[in-house]
Design a protein around this motif. Structure first.
Motif, PDB file in Angstrom:
ATOM      1  N   ALA A 217       8.305  17.042 -18.235  1.00 16.62           N
ATOM      2  CA  ALA A 217       8.049  16.110 -19.333  1.00 16.62           C
ATOM      3  C   ALA A 217       7.122  16.748 -20.362  1.00 16.62           C
ATOM      4  CB  ALA A 217       7.439  14.825 -18.791  1.00 16.62           C
ATOM      5  N   ALA A 218       6.110  17.476 -19.886  1.00 12.44           N
ATOM      6  CA  ALA A 218       5.168  18.138 -20.791  1.00 12.44           C
ATOM      7  C   ALA A 218       5.874  19.148 -21.680  1.00 12.44           C
ATOM      8  CB  ALA A 218       4.066  18.819 -19.979  1.00 12.44           C
TER       9      ALA A 218
ATOM     10  N   VAL B 217      -1.845  13.500 -23.012  1.00 17.69           N
ATOM     11  CA  VAL B 217      -1.665  13.331 -21.569  1.00 17.69           C
ATOM     12  C   VAL B 217      -0.990  11.999 -21.263  1.00 17.69           C
ATOM     13  CG1 VAL B 217      -2.914  12.940 -19.413  1.00 17.69           C
ATOM     14  CG2 VAL B 217      -3.541  14.864 -20.875  1.00 17.69           C
ATOM     15  N   ASP B 218      -1.377  10.956 -21.994  1.00 22.10           N
ATOM     16  CA  ASP B 218      -0.759   9.645 -21.788  1.00 22.10           C
ATOM     17  C   ASP B 218       0.740   9.696 -22.039  1.00 22.10           C
ATOM     18  OD1 ASP B 218      -3.272   8.765 -21.249  1.00 22.10           O
ATOM     19  OD2 ASP B 218      -3.441   7.405 -22.952  1.00 22.10           O
ATOM     20  N   ASP B 219       1.153  10.479 -23.048  1.00 19.94           N
ATOM     21  CA  ASP B 219       2.587  10.603 -23.361  1.00 19.94           C
ATOM     22  C   ASP B 219       3.325  11.276 -22.210  1.00 19.94           C
ATOM     23  OD1 ASP B 219       2.071   9.540 -25.904  1.00 19.94           O
ATOM     24  OD2 ASP B 219       1.689  11.539 -26.743  1.00 19.94           O
ATOM     25  N   ILE B 220       2.723  12.324 -21.666  1.00 22.92           N
ATOM     26  CA  ILE B 220       3.352  13.051 -20.558  1.00 22.92           C
ATOM     27  C   ILE B 220       3.481  12.148 -19.339  1.00 22.92           C
ATOM     28  CG2 ILE B 220       3.172  15.032 -19.013  1.00 22.92           C
ATOM     29  CD1 ILE B 220       1.501  16.423 -21.189  1.00 22.92           C
TER      30      ILE B 220
ATOM     31  N   PRO C  51      -1.786   7.918 -16.174  1.00 22.68           N
ATOM     32  CA  PRO C  51      -2.623   9.057 -16.574  1.00 22.68           C
ATOM     33  C   PRO C  51      -3.545   9.517 -15.449  1.00 22.68           C
ATOM     34  CG  PRO C  51      -2.534   7.428 -18.333  1.00 22.68           C
ATOM     35  CD  PRO C  51      -1.870   6.808 -17.135  1.00 22.68           C
ATOM     36  N   ARG C  52      -3.987   8.592 -14.647  1.00 23.06           N
ATOM     37  CA  ARG C  52      -4.852   8.961 -13.522  1.00 23.06           C
ATOM     38  C   ARG C  52      -4.084   9.857 -12.543  1.00 23.06           C
ATOM     39  NH1 ARG C  52      -8.183   4.777  -9.554  1.00 23.06           N
ATOM     40  NH2 ARG C  52      -9.153   6.383  -8.249  1.00 23.06           N
ATOM     41  N   THR C  53      -2.832   9.508 -12.282  1.00 25.98           N
ATOM     42  CA  THR C  53      -2.012  10.347 -11.410  1.00 25.98           C
ATOM     43  C   THR C  53      -1.818  11.729 -12.022  1.00 25.98           C
ATOM     44  OG1 THR C  53      -0.828   8.457 -10.470  1.00 25.98           O
ATOM     45  CG2 THR C  53       0.262  10.596 -10.328  1.00 25.98           C
ATOM     46  N   TYR C  54      -1.609  11.762 -13.343  1.00 28.03           N
ATOM     47  CA  TYR C  54      -1.458  13.044 -14.034  1.00 28.03           C
ATOM     48  C   TYR C  54      -2.648  13.954 -13.743  1.00 28.03           C
ATOM     49  CZ  TYR C  54      -1.256  16.500 -17.770  1.00 28.03           C
ATOM     50  OH  TYR C  54      -1.231  17.687 -18.456  1.00 28.03           O
ATOM     51  N   ASN C  55      -3.848  13.393 -13.813  1.00 27.89           N
ATOM     52  CA  ASN C  55      -5.067  14.187 -13.629  1.00 27.89           C
ATOM     53  C   ASN C  55      -5.222  14.712 -12.211  1.00 27.89           C
ATOM     54  OD1 ASN C  55      -5.922  13.898 -16.309  1.00 27.89           O
ATOM     55  ND2 ASN C  55      -6.885  11.923 -15.880  1.00 27.89           N
ATOM     56  N   ASN C  56      -4.452  14.169 -11.271  1.00 24.98           N
ATOM     57  CA  ASN C  56      -4.468  14.691  -9.905  1.00 24.98           C
ATOM     58  C   ASN C  56      -3.668  15.993  -9.793  1.00 24.98           C
ATOM     59  OD1 ASN C  56      -6.004  12.558  -8.913  1.00 24.98           O
ATOM     60  ND2 ASN C  56      -4.206  11.316  -8.437  1.00 24.98           N
TER      61      ASN C  56
ATOM     62  N   SER D  17      -5.057  19.761 -17.852  1.00 24.29           N
ATOM     63  CA  SER D  17      -4.848  19.736 -19.300  1.00 24.29           C
ATOM     64  C   SER D  17      -3.359  19.700 -19.590  1.00 24.29           C
ATOM     65  CB  SER D  17      -5.467  20.970 -19.960  1.00 24.29           C
ATOM     66  OG  SER D  17      -4.755  22.141 -19.567  1.00 24.29           O
ATOM     67  N   ARG D  18      -3.019  19.381 -20.824  1.00 20.70           N
ATOM     68  CA  ARG D  18      -1.606  19.403 -21.218  1.00 20.70           C
ATOM     69  C   ARG D  18      -1.092  20.838 -21.221  1.00 20.70           C
ATOM     70  NH1 ARG D  18      -2.644  17.866 -27.600  1.00 20.70           N
ATOM     71  NH2 ARG D  18      -3.720  19.804 -28.128  1.00 20.70           N
ATOM     72  N   GLU D  19      -1.964  21.785 -21.612  1.00 22.57           N
ATOM     73  CA  GLU D  19      -1.546  23.187 -21.639  1.00 22.57           C
ATOM     74  C   GLU D  19      -1.171  23.682 -20.251  1.00 22.57           C
ATOM     75  OE1 GLU D  19      -3.719  22.306 -25.249  1.00 22.57           O
ATOM     76  OE2 GLU D  19      -4.339  22.106 -23.150  1.00 22.57           O
ATOM     77  N   GLN D  20      -1.941  23.285 -19.264  1.00 21.99           N
ATOM     78  CA  GLN D  20      -1.653  23.698 -17.894  1.00 21.99           C
ATOM     79  C   GLN D  20      -0.301  23.175 -17.442  1.00 21.99           C
ATOM     80  OE1 GLN D  20      -3.742  22.070 -14.303  1.00 21.99           O
ATOM     81  NE2 GLN D  20      -4.705  24.095 -14.291  1.00 21.99           N
ATOM     82  N   ALA D  21       0.011  21.937 -17.810  1.00 21.73           N
ATOM     83  CA  ALA D  21       1.296  21.348 -17.422  1.00 21.73           C
ATOM     84  C   ALA D  21       2.457  22.039 -18.125  1.00 21.73           C
ATOM     85  CB  ALA D  21       1.296  19.853 -17.743  1.00 21.73           C
TER      86      ALA D  21
END
Length: 217
Positions: free
Chosen positions: A23-24, A38-41, A49-54, A58-62
Motif C-alpha cells: 500500500a505504501a 501513515v494514516d493513508d497507508i 495507524p497504531r498497527t502500522y507503527n508495530n 516511517s513511511r520511507e521504511q515501508a
C-alpha cells in the motif's frame, strides 16, 4: 494446537506487513512519497495507524520494504543452499549480487533515487540482512563460529551499504532539477569489489572452522 495458533498468527503478521508495504509503494507511486501519510497507508491496508507503527517506523521504511521485499531472508536462504564445497566468500558474494541485481520495478527505483529520505532508508535497509545472514554463516562455520559469524555478517552488511551508496552516487553526485540521482556504476561490480575486501577474513574463518584442532595449539 498451540503450534498451529502460533503459525497462523505469524502468517497473519506477515500478511499485514506485505499489505502495508505494498500500500505504501502504491500510494507513493500515485501521489508522490511526500504526499503519503501513515494514516493513508494504514487505511489502504485495512489496519489502524497504531498497527502500522508495530511494523514500520516511517513511511520511507515501508516504501523501501516493498522494493527490497524480504531480500535479507532470500540472501540467507541462497547462502544456506550453496554447495558445502563452495568457498564461503564466493557463496556470500554470489547470493548478495544475485538478490540485489534481480529484475526490479523501474518506477519504484526511480521513486527511491528521487527522494533523499527514501535513498537513506534504502541504504539503511542493508542492515536488515545482518541477523539472518549471521545465522546462515554460523550454519556454515559450525557452533564454534557463532561470534565470528555475527561479526562477518555485520561487516558484509556494511560493505553492501558502501556499494549501494557508491551506486546511488550520493552525496557527491549531481542531481537533476527534479532531484533525481541517477545510479552510477555497475552495481554487481561495486558489490563484488566491496565484498572482496572481506574475503581474507572470511577465508580465515572458514579455515579455522575446518581445522579447529589446529587452532587450539
Amino acid at each position: 494446537m498451540t503450534t498451529r495458533r502460533t503459525g497462523l498468527r505469524e502468517q497473519k503478521k506477515q500478511a499485514t506487513r506485505v499489505a502495508l508495504r505494498e500500500a505504501a509503494l502504491r500510494l507513493a507511486l500515485r501521489d508522490g512519497p511526500d504526499n503519503v501519510r501513515v494514516d493513508d497507508i494504514a487505511e489502504a491496508a485495512g489496519v489502524s495507524p497504531r498497527t502500522y507503527n508495530n511494523y514500520f517506523s516511517s513511511r520511507e521504511q515501508a516504501i523501501v520494504a516493498a522494493v527490497t521485499a524480504e531480500r535479507e531472508s532470500r540472501i540467507a536462504t541462497a547462502l544456506a543452499a550453496a554447495p558445502a564445497h563452495k568457498r564461503l566468500a564466493d557463496a556470500l558474494t554470489d547470493a548478495i549480487v544475485e538478490q540485489h541485481t534481480e529484475p526490479r520495478d523501474h518506477d519504484a527505483l526511480l521513486l527511491i533515487t528521487a527522494s533523499p529520505a527514501l535513498r537513506d532508508a534504502y541504504l539503511d535497509s542493508a542492515a536488515a540482512m545482518e541477523h539472518p545472514l549471521g545465522a546462515a554463516i554460523e550454519q556454515r562455520l559450525g557452533s564454534t563460529g557463532a561470534q565470528t559469524a555475527q561479526v562477518l555478517a555485520a561487516s558484509v552488511a556494511a560493505a553492501v551499504r558502501v556499494a549501494l551508496r557508491q551506486w546511488l552516487g550520493t552525496p557527491t553526485a549531481p542531481v537533476t532539477a527534479g532531484g533525481l540521482v541517477v545510479p552510477s556504476g555497475h552495481l554487481p561490480d561495486l558489490l563484488r569489489s566491496a565484498l572482496a575486501t572481506l574475503a581474507p577474513a572470511i577465508d580465515a574463518a572458514e579455515e579455522r572452522a575446518r581445522h579447529p584442532a589446529q587452532q587450539a595449539h
